[in-house]
Design an enzyme around this catalytic site. Structure first.
Site, PDB file in Angstrom:
ATOM      1  N   LYS A  87     -23.955  -1.616-103.119  1.00  0.00           N
ATOM      2  CA  LYS A  87     -24.840  -0.836-103.986  1.00  0.00           C
ATOM      3  C   LYS A  87     -26.292  -0.952-103.527  1.00  0.00           C
ATOM      4  O   LYS A  87     -27.058   0.020-103.578  1.00  0.00           O
ATOM      5  CB  LYS A  87     -24.710  -1.332-105.442  1.00  0.00           C
ATOM      6  CG  LYS A  87     -25.677  -0.656-106.437  1.00  0.00           C
ATOM      7  CD  LYS A  87     -25.516   0.840-106.462  1.00  0.00           C
ATOM      8  CE  LYS A  87     -26.199   1.547-107.616  1.00  0.00           C
ATOM      9  NZ  LYS A  87     -27.436   1.081-108.134  1.00  0.00           N
ATOM     10  N   HIS A 146     -26.653   1.276-100.618  1.00  0.00           N
ATOM     11  CA  HIS A 146     -26.687   2.635-101.169  1.00  0.00           C
ATOM     12  C   HIS A 146     -28.093   2.985-101.636  1.00  0.00           C
ATOM     13  O   HIS A 146     -28.627   4.053-101.318  1.00  0.00           O
ATOM     14  CB  HIS A 146     -25.698   2.751-102.341  1.00  0.00           C
ATOM     15  CG  HIS A 146     -25.932   3.947-103.230  1.00  0.00           C
ATOM     16  ND1 HIS A 146     -26.932   3.974-104.182  1.00  0.00           N
ATOM     17  CD2 HIS A 146     -25.304   5.146-103.311  1.00  0.00           C
ATOM     18  CE1 HIS A 146     -26.911   5.136-104.809  1.00  0.00           C
ATOM     19  NE2 HIS A 146     -25.932   5.866-104.293  1.00  0.00           N
ATOM     20  N   ASN A 147     -28.711   2.080-102.386  1.00  0.00           N
ATOM     21  CA  ASN A 147     -30.053   2.353-102.902  1.00  0.00           C
ATOM     22  C   ASN A 147     -31.079   2.431-101.775  1.00  0.00           C
ATOM     23  O   ASN A 147     -32.018   3.228-101.837  1.00  0.00           O
ATOM     24  CB  ASN A 147     -30.456   1.275-103.916  1.00  0.00           C
ATOM     25  CG  ASN A 147     -29.787   1.474-105.257  1.00  0.00           C
ATOM     26  OD1 ASN A 147     -28.738   2.088-105.355  1.00  0.00           O
ATOM     27  ND2 ASN A 147     -30.387   0.947-106.305  1.00  0.00           N
ATOM     28  N   SER A 178     -23.567   3.789-109.704  1.00  0.00           N
ATOM     29  CA  SER A 178     -24.601   4.754-109.323  1.00  0.00           C
ATOM     30  C   SER A 178     -24.289   6.130-109.880  1.00  0.00           C
ATOM     31  O   SER A 178     -23.139   6.539-109.959  1.00  0.00           O
ATOM     32  CB  SER A 178     -24.720   4.841-107.794  1.00  0.00           C
ATOM     33  OG  SER A 178     -25.694   5.794-107.439  1.00  0.00           O
ATOM     34  N   GLU A 224     -30.706   5.696-100.281  1.00  0.00           N
ATOM     35  CA  GLU A 224     -31.312   6.631-101.244  1.00  0.00           C
ATOM     36  C   GLU A 224     -32.823   6.705-101.025  1.00  0.00           C
ATOM     37  O   GLU A 224     -33.409   7.801-101.020  1.00  0.00           O
ATOM     38  CB  GLU A 224     -30.993   6.164-102.659  1.00  0.00           C
ATOM     39  CG  GLU A 224     -31.553   6.999-103.784  1.00  0.00           C
ATOM     40  CD  GLU A 224     -31.255   6.370-105.129  1.00  0.00           C
ATOM     41  OE1 GLU A 224     -32.204   6.178-105.916  1.00  0.00           O
ATOM     42  OE2 GLU A 224     -30.073   6.050-105.398  1.00  0.00           O
TER      43      GLU A 224
END
Length: 486
Positions: free
Chosen positions: A186, A189-190, A131, A193
Site C-alpha cells: 500500500k 501504491h501511494n 485504497s 500515486e
C-alpha cells in the site's frame, strides 16, 4: 449477555470506517461497530446505517461479545500510536485464534512488529492497505492484506466480497504476504500515486504555459487522453476538474492555491528506497515537488528577482505538441511503475516475503486511486515472465518507449525552452538513459572516493568483489578504508 451473531466488528466510524461497514452490510455480512466517541455509534445507527443489520456497541467488551468465533475486529483508526493503544484495549478481550485487522495507513515496520507481538499472545494480525477513498470504501476498494497467514482463510470471504472487481469478476484483493507486506505494498501504491499525480500536473503545466491551453481546452484534451492508453481514474478526474466552474462561472482550478499537502506515505516510500538502495527517483522528485510548492511565499519573492527564458509563443503544430506531451507522460509512467516494482522486489528479498508481483498489479487494477488499463499490461508482463528483473525489459513496455522516445525528448526540450519545470518527466528520462547505459561515469566517482578517502575501487580487468587502492599522490599510505555498498 448479547448474542454472538455478528460476522465482524469494526472500530472507528470516520468516513472510511462507515463506508466499509455499509459495504459489508450490502454483501450480507452482519457488522458490529464501536467508536471511542460512543455518541458517534448511535448517530451512525440513526442515520447512515438506518435500516441495515448493523449492530452498535458502547464498549469494547460488548463488541467482542457480539462476534462469532473466531472473532474478527477491524481497526479503522489513525495510524501510529492510536493503533497500538486500540490493540492494547482490544487484546485482553480476545482469545487464541481471534483476529485483529488494521485497515489504516500504517507504516509497514509497525505491522511487522504487531504481527509478531500478537502472535506471541495467540492472536492473529492482519495489516491491510485499503485504497479508493470514500467512494471506493463504499462501493469496492482495492484491498492489500498481509500479516499472519493463518488469519487469511477467516477473512478472505469478507474482504474479497467487498473489494472492487475487474472485468471478469476477479476481486482486487488477495493475500500479499507475511508480516508488513500488505502495508508495504500500500505504501508503494501511494508512492506511485504521488508520481502519477505529479506527472499529470507537469503535463498540465506544460500545456497551459507552453501552449496556452485554457481549462476548457484542457478538459477536452484530458477527456480524449482518457479514451486511449492513458485511461485511468486520475486522468478522468483531472478532466472533470478542468471543467468545474466556480460560482462566478470562472474555472475553479485557477483559484486553488498552488501549495500541495501530503500525509507522509510518499516520504516513507522514498526512505524505503534509500534504505534498500533502489533508485526510485520519480517518486522522490514527486515528494520534493510538493515540498517546493509549499514554499509559496519564497517562490513569489523569487519570481520577482530570478528570470528565466523570455516567453515565446509556440509557433509549431499544436496537435504535435499535445501528442508529444501525452507520449512523454506515458513513457514517464512506465518508468515510475518500473521503479516501484524494483522497490517491491528489493523489499521482498530483504524481508523474505513471497510477493505475487502480477497479483499486486491486479489488486491495483480496480478500486484504488491509481487504477488504470495500464496495470493490465503489468499483470501481463509478469504472467509472461514472473522473474523479470525490470518492467522496462518487457516487450510491450520496451516497444512503447522505443515508439514514443523521440516525442518524450521533444516534450522535455519544449519545457526547457519555455522554462517550465518538469522534475518527474526529466528524472524519468534520466533514469531510462542511465539504466540503458552499459558504462556510467561512476568510475571517476570511485576514483575520487579512493583519492580522498582510500575507499577502494573494483577494476574492469579483474573479477567482481576484488577491491584495490591507489596511492594517487605518492604521499598517501597503502592502507585502505572499509568497503560497503548502499
Amino acid at each position: 449477555m448479547p448474542e454472538a451473531t455478528c460476522d465482524i466488528g469494526l472500530i472507528g466510524l470516520a468516513v472510511m470506517g462507515q463506508n466499509l461497514v455499509l459495504n459489508m452490510n450490502d454483501h450480507g455480512f452482519k457488522v458490529a461497530v464501536f467508536n471511542r466517541t460512543v455518541a458517534k455509534v448511535d448517530d451512525f445507527l440513526a442515520n447512515e446505517a438506518k435500516g441495515t443489520q448493523v449492530v452498535g456497541a458502547h464498549t469494547i467488551d460488548e463488541l467482542t461479545m457480539l462476534l462469532k468465533r473466531p472473532r474478527r475486529i477491524m481497526l479503522m483508526v489513525k495510524a501510529g500510536g492510536t493503533v497500538d493503544q486500540m490493540i492494547d484495549q482490544v487484546a485482553p478481550h480476545l482469545e487464541a485464534g481471534d483476529i485483529i485487522i488494521d485497515g489504516g495507513n500504517s507504516l509497514y515496520t509497525d505491522s511487522n512488529r504487531r504481527t509478531k507481538d500478537l502472535a506471541a499472545k495467540g492472536i492473529l494480525f492482519i495489516g491491510t492497505g485499503v485504497s479508493g477513498g470514500e467512494e471506493g470504501a463504499r462501493h469496492g476498494p482495492s484491498i492489500m492484506p498481509g500479516g499472519n497467514p493463518a488469519a487469511w482463510p477467516h477473512v478472505k470471504d469478507i474482504l474479497q466480497s467487498i473489494a472492487a472487481k475487474v472485468e471478469d469478476g476477479t476481486p482486487c484483493c488477495d493475500w500479499v504476504g507475511e508480516e508488513g507486506a500488505g502495508h508495504f505494498v500500500k505504501m508503494v501504491h501511494n508512492g506511485i500515486e504521488y508520481g502519477d499525480m505529479q506527472l499529470i500536473c507537469e503535463a498540465y503545466d506544460l500545456l497551459k504555459r507552453g501552449l496556452g491551453l485554457t481549462p476548457d481546452e484542457l478538459h477536452e484534451v484530458f477527456a480524449e487522453w482518457n479514451r486511449g492508453e492513458l485511461d485511468s481514474y486520475l486522468i478522468e478526474i483531472s478532466s472533470q476538474i478542468f471543467a468545474k466552474k466556480d460560482e462566478d462561472g470562472k474555472p475553479l482550478v485557477d483559484k486553488i492555491l498552488d501549495a500541495a499537502g501530503q500525509k507522509g506515505t510518499g516520504k516513507w516510500t522514498v526512505i524505503s528506497a534509500l534504505d534498500t538502495g533502489q533508485p526510485v527517483t520519480l517518486i522522490g522528485e514527486s515528494v520534493f515537488a510538493r515540498c517546493l510548492s509549499a514554499l509559496k511565499e519564497e517562490r513569489i519573492a523569487a519570481s520577482k528577482i530570478l528570470k528565466g527564458p523570455r516567453s515565446r509563443k509556440f509557433s509549431g503544430d499544436r496537435k504535435v505538441f499535445i501528442e508529444d506531451v501525452r507520449r512523454a507522460l506515458y513513457c514517464s509512467k512506465i518508468v515510475s511503475y518500473a521503479q516501484g516494482y524494483m522497490l517491491l522486489r528489493a523489499a521482498a528479498k530483504e524481508n523474505n516475503w513471497n510477493l505475487n508481483m502480477g497479483g499486486i498489479a491486479l489488486m491495483w487494477r480496480g478500486g484504488c486511486i491509481i487504477r488504470s488499463i495500464f496495470l493490465g499490461k503489468i499483470k501481463g508482463a509478469f504472467d509472461k515472465d514472473p522473474g523479470i528483473t525490470n518492467l522496462l525489459l518487457d516487450s510491450f513496455f520496451k516497444d512503447a518507449i522505443s515508439k514514443y522516445q523521440a516525442s518524450w525528448r521533444k516534450a522535455l526540450i519544449n519545457a526547457l525552452r519555455a522554462g517550465v519545470p518538469t522534475p518527474a518527466f526529466s528524472t524519468a528520462l534520466a533514469f531510462f538513459d542511465g539504466y540503458r547505459t552499459g558504462r556510467l561515469p561512476a568510475n571517476l566517482l570511485q576514483a575520487q572516493r579512493d583519492f580522498f578517502g582510500a575507499h577502494t575501487y573494483e577494476r574492469v580487468d579483474q573479477p567482481r568483489g576484488q577491491f584495490f587502492h591507489t596511492n594517487w599522490t605518492g604521499k598517501g599510505g597503502r592502507v585502505s578504508s572499509g568497503t560497503y555498498n548502499a
